[in-house]
Design a protein around this motif. Sequence first.
Motif, PDB file in Angstrom:
ATOM      1  N   ALA A  44       0.827  -1.205   0.000  1.00 28.21           N
ATOM      2  CA  ALA A  44       0.000   0.000   0.000  1.00 28.21           C
ATOM      3  C   ALA A  44       0.863   1.256   0.000  1.00 28.21           C
ATOM      4  N   ASP A  45       0.486   2.223  -0.827  1.00 31.72           N
ATOM      5  CA  ASP A  45       1.255   3.454  -1.017  1.00 31.72           C
ATOM      6  C   ASP A  45       0.590   4.582  -0.224  1.00 31.72           C
ATOM      7  N   GLY A  46       1.153   4.895   0.943  1.00 29.09           N
ATOM      8  CA  GLY A  46       0.552   5.859   1.848  1.00 29.09           C
ATOM      9  C   GLY A  46       0.410   7.254   1.249  1.00 29.09           C
ATOM     10  N   GLN A  47      -0.700   7.919   1.572  1.00 26.77           N
ATOM     11  CA  GLN A  47      -1.001   9.263   1.111  1.00 26.77           C
ATOM     12  C   GLN A  47      -1.002  10.235   2.293  1.00 26.77           C
ATOM     13  N   ALA A  48      -1.153  11.517   1.988  1.00 23.46           N
ATOM     14  CA  ALA A  48      -1.160  12.532   3.042  1.00 23.46           C
ATOM     15  C   ALA A  48      -2.276  12.288   4.042  1.00 23.46           C
ATOM     16  N   ASP A  49      -3.454  11.888   3.555  1.00 19.06           N
ATOM     17  CA  ASP A  49      -4.567  11.619   4.479  1.00 19.06           C
ATOM     18  C   ASP A  49      -4.255  10.452   5.408  1.00 19.06           C
ATOM     19  N   ASP A  50      -3.510   9.479   4.911  1.00 19.98           N
ATOM     20  CA  ASP A  50      -3.109   8.354   5.763  1.00 19.98           C
ATOM     21  C   ASP A  50      -2.159   8.828   6.856  1.00 19.98           C
ATOM     22  N   VAL A 210       3.443   3.761   7.975  1.00 14.53           N
ATOM     23  CA  VAL A 210       2.913   4.301   6.723  1.00 14.53           C
ATOM     24  C   VAL A 210       3.999   4.276   5.646  1.00 14.53           C
ATOM     25  N   PRO A 211       4.133   3.164   4.903  1.00 17.68           N
ATOM     26  CA  PRO A 211       5.060   3.149   3.775  1.00 17.68           C
ATOM     27  C   PRO A 211       4.510   4.012   2.643  1.00 17.68           C
ATOM     28  N   SER A 212       5.399   4.545   1.822  1.00 15.25           N
ATOM     29  CA  SER A 212       4.952   5.422   0.737  1.00 15.25           C
ATOM     30  C   SER A 212       6.071   5.588  -0.286  1.00 15.25           C
ATOM     31  N   THR A 213       5.677   5.848  -1.525  1.00 24.18           N
ATOM     32  CA  THR A 213       6.662   6.168  -2.559  1.00 24.18           C
ATOM     33  C   THR A 213       7.123   7.615  -2.470  1.00 24.18           C
TER      34      THR A 213
END
Length: 486
Positions: A44-50, A210-213
């Motif tokens: 899952a690619d975390g977003q600002a809302d996450d 929260v992982p994210s690109t």
Amino acid sequence: MSEHDIIDRVRKHLLVGGRWRASADGSVFGVSDPGTGATLCEVADGQADDAKAAVETAVEAQDEWAATPPRQRGEILRRAWQLMTDRTDELATLMTLEMGKSLTESRAEVAYAADYFRWFSEEAVRIDGNYKRTPDGSARMIVTRQPVGPCLLITPWNFPLAMGTRKIGPAIAAGCTMIVKPAQLTPLSMLALADLLAEAGVPDGVVNVVPSTSASRVVNPVLADPRIRKMSFTGSTEVGRMLVEQCAPNLQRMSMELGGNAAFLVFSDADLDAAVEGAVTAKMRNNGESCVAANRFLVQSSVAEEFTRKLTDRMAELRMGHGTQPDVVVGPLVNEGQRATVSELVEDAVSRGARATTGGEPGGGDGYFYRPTVLADVPDDARILREEVFGPVAPVTTFADEDEALAGANDTEYGLVGYVFTRDLDRAIRVGEGLATGMVGINTGLVSNASAPFGGVKASGFGREGGDEGLAEYLETKYLSLALRS
């Protein structure tokens, strides 16, 4: 358990408030095996809302978690240490698949990472304070330590477990909640660790992942919230400088473990065989992709030829291959960009007159391999002496005497660690104290220890991780004045 089963067991979602969930927009990103270039899975690619949701749950959980008895927090960490130890092979295989290091290296990292949980489990019940009389006797002073509050922890790709436990361990021991942003290249180890911590008894909302690109997409909204009271970052000096600026408006506390350019000093009286083994340890740990890797080998002129020959022979015999293969010592670099950087620095040095006595070129196969390399006759203007190579390359230069050795070692903006090999105790103390670094290895190529303060000076950052000092980074000091009735 097969490699497929190990990957399949990892929860590949965000962890927010004790719930594994998809990202806000449902997006995912691929995680690759650097030994083959193949995609292992999607996460899952975390977003600002996450990120904002993670802040809310960490803030909500903070007061109750801070009130948890220290012994209870310590027992959770102790259980986490035991679970990591029991699952060493599984965690090591997972780390090798997503990061590239050999299984031997990965097993060593699991043990090292778990030891932070064991150390801080024992320190949780030793958070101290004091009680004193004021000098005039009219009041009493009580000094207490309290958790700093919700934290943002940003971990790197090169030690995906150990850099996590080194931050999470003291935060749990101190009573802090946290949002963890793992590196995009290696999120699986952190996701597996978060699942393990929940099994060990960490309450919902204490550890959020929260992982994210996009690091900025997660980090920016977290640091913009004044309820986040601390940020701990391990990574490049360039990014560290930007994060310091981001923390300034809300005056958040910071721990910064940044780049390194470690000097490895070999004096003429050193045990050269021991120095070579120490050099291989200090250089080749994690394929050279380590902030404490020896980047510059400064050898006294009278023994430089012999040391270089011995080091060349030792580096040439190291077996390179996919990290899961038996007897492999050198795995791939983490991606093509990192291999290109290593190649560029070696080519620059050779173009200026350096000689590759072994290696000096990429390896074969589908992965991002680079052969273990020794460079002799490296000129002072070679970029590799100024820039962190982060790969299996050992550039050798010479010095005439102790003063020249210290001057050369300290001629860098970095100051994380230095290494000294000598049989002279007086010299060891002089040089150790003279090195402008936060850590010094004397007749050893390995300084990392959960019970010791890890960190640097100058452009290598500030704050310490590990030891008593590491726990103090997550505690605030509060003073209570009690006036006495006359």
